[in-house]
Design a protein around this motif. Structure first.
Motif, short mmCIF file in Angstrom:
data_model
loop_
_atom_site.label_atom_id
_atom_site.label_comp_id
_atom_site.label_asym_id
_atom_site.label_seq_id
_atom_site.Cartn_x
_atom_site.Cartn_y
_atom_site.Cartn_z
N LEU A 110 28.82 -18.66 14.54
CA LEU A 110 29.66 -19.81 14.13
C LEU A 110 29.33 -21.01 14.96
CD1 LEU A 110 32.44 -20.63 12.83
CD2 LEU A 110 33.72 -19.59 14.64
N GLU A 111 29.38 -22.25 14.31
CA GLU A 111 28.84 -23.44 14.95
C GLU A 111 29.39 -24.47 14.20
OE1 GLU A 111 24.47 -23.78 14.84
OE2 GLU A 111 24.77 -21.90 13.98
N PHE A 112 29.25 -25.70 15.01
CA PHE A 112 29.36 -27.05 14.32
C PHE A 112 28.31 -27.41 13.61
CE2 PHE A 112 32.96 -27.56 17.53
CZ PHE A 112 33.62 -27.55 16.58
N PRO A 113 28.24 -28.11 12.49
CA PRO A 113 26.91 -28.88 11.97
C PRO A 113 26.18 -29.41 12.98
CG PRO A 113 28.93 -29.30 10.63
CD PRO A 113 29.50 -28.72 12.00
N ALA A 114 24.90 -29.14 12.71
CA ALA A 114 23.84 -29.91 13.78
C ALA A 114 22.46 -29.71 13.21
CB ALA A 114 23.87 -29.06 15.09
N GLY A 115 21.66 -30.74 13.63
CA GLY A 115 20.27 -30.77 13.12
C GLY A 115 19.29 -31.32 14.35
N LYS A 116 18.22 -31.34 13.97
CA LYS A 116 17.10 -32.18 14.89
C LYS A 116 16.91 -33.29 14.58
CE LYS A 116 12.72 -30.66 12.99
NZ LYS A 116 12.28 -32.22 12.61
#
Length: 226
Positions: A110-116
């Motif tokens: 479970l996590e918040f939206p993220a990306g590189k």
């Protein structure tokens, strides 16, 4: 403590055989807390560097460094382009999150939206892109919280933390091979999940901390229109 390498010089450590519990306690209690601006006594200086592995976007390097006491050591670590995490606030106070299988962990997280970050991409632009691609939402207002260094012993990765509100739902634009499920939680629910050890993603825990401190009025967010 893991330092990402090994030292060629052994330095004495405090142990029950060298310092008694009583004297160690007295020393620790008497030592003042000092804020130093000169860190020369702590800094390690690079002597040489070699690339060990080059992947799709991660690089592993091995450096030889000079230690403050004159010794030398090796430091193996990951070069990372950086990333962005978004804490999306729905109008009813719930938080938009993702459930995604993370292969290194072998389970759904479970996590918040993220990306590189893409090469040359501004963090805000990255956050707006990732929010749209992964959730289908856009936001009317954005606030920058700060940067998180999530693996300082073995990576130079920095994750920029943004908050987003005034959300409007659109269509997801997931990358090929990307599979995730959108869920919503209240701050109180996330707090309970963290307490039970069910929310363990480091960046999301920091996002939750920021959210709670902002809601309490302890930390501020400077909201700006998109």
């Amino acid at each position: 403590m893991h330092r990402g390498g090994s030292s060629t010089r052994q330095r004495p450590a405090c142990s029950p055989r060298s310092v008694s519990r009583a004297s160690c306690g007295a020393i620790c209690a008497a030592a003042p807390i000092v804020s130093k601006t000169d860190d020369a006594h702590l800094v390690e200086r690079q002597l040489d560097s070699a690339e060990v592995y080059q992947g799709h976007f991660l690089r592993v390097v091995k450096d030889r460094v000079a230690l403050p006491d004159g010794g030398t050591a090796s430091r193996e670590f990951i070069r990372h382009p950086g990333a962005v995490m978004v804490v999306p606030l729905l109008d009813d106070g719930r938080l938009l999150m993702e459930r995604q299988y993370r292969y290194p962990m072998g389970r759904v997280m479970l996590e918040f939206p993220a990306g590189k970050l893409d090469a040359g991409e501004a963090p805000l632009v990255c956050g707006q892109r990732e929010l749209l691609e992964e959730t289908g939402y856009t936001a009317a207002e954005w606030a920058y919280a700060g940067v998180l260094h999530n693996a300082i012993a073995y990576s130079d990765e920095g994750i920029h933390i943004f908050f987003a509100r005034g959300l409007s739902q659109g269509t997801q634009k997931l990358d090929d091979g990307e599979f995730l499920e959108l869920v919503t939680h209240t701050s109180a629910e996330l707090d309970q999940l963290a307490a039970r050890g069910e929310l363990t993603d480091a960046k999301s825990l920091i996002g939750l901390l920021w959210l709670q401190r902002w809601q309490q009025g302890a930390w501020s967010l400077d909201w700006q229109p998109a």
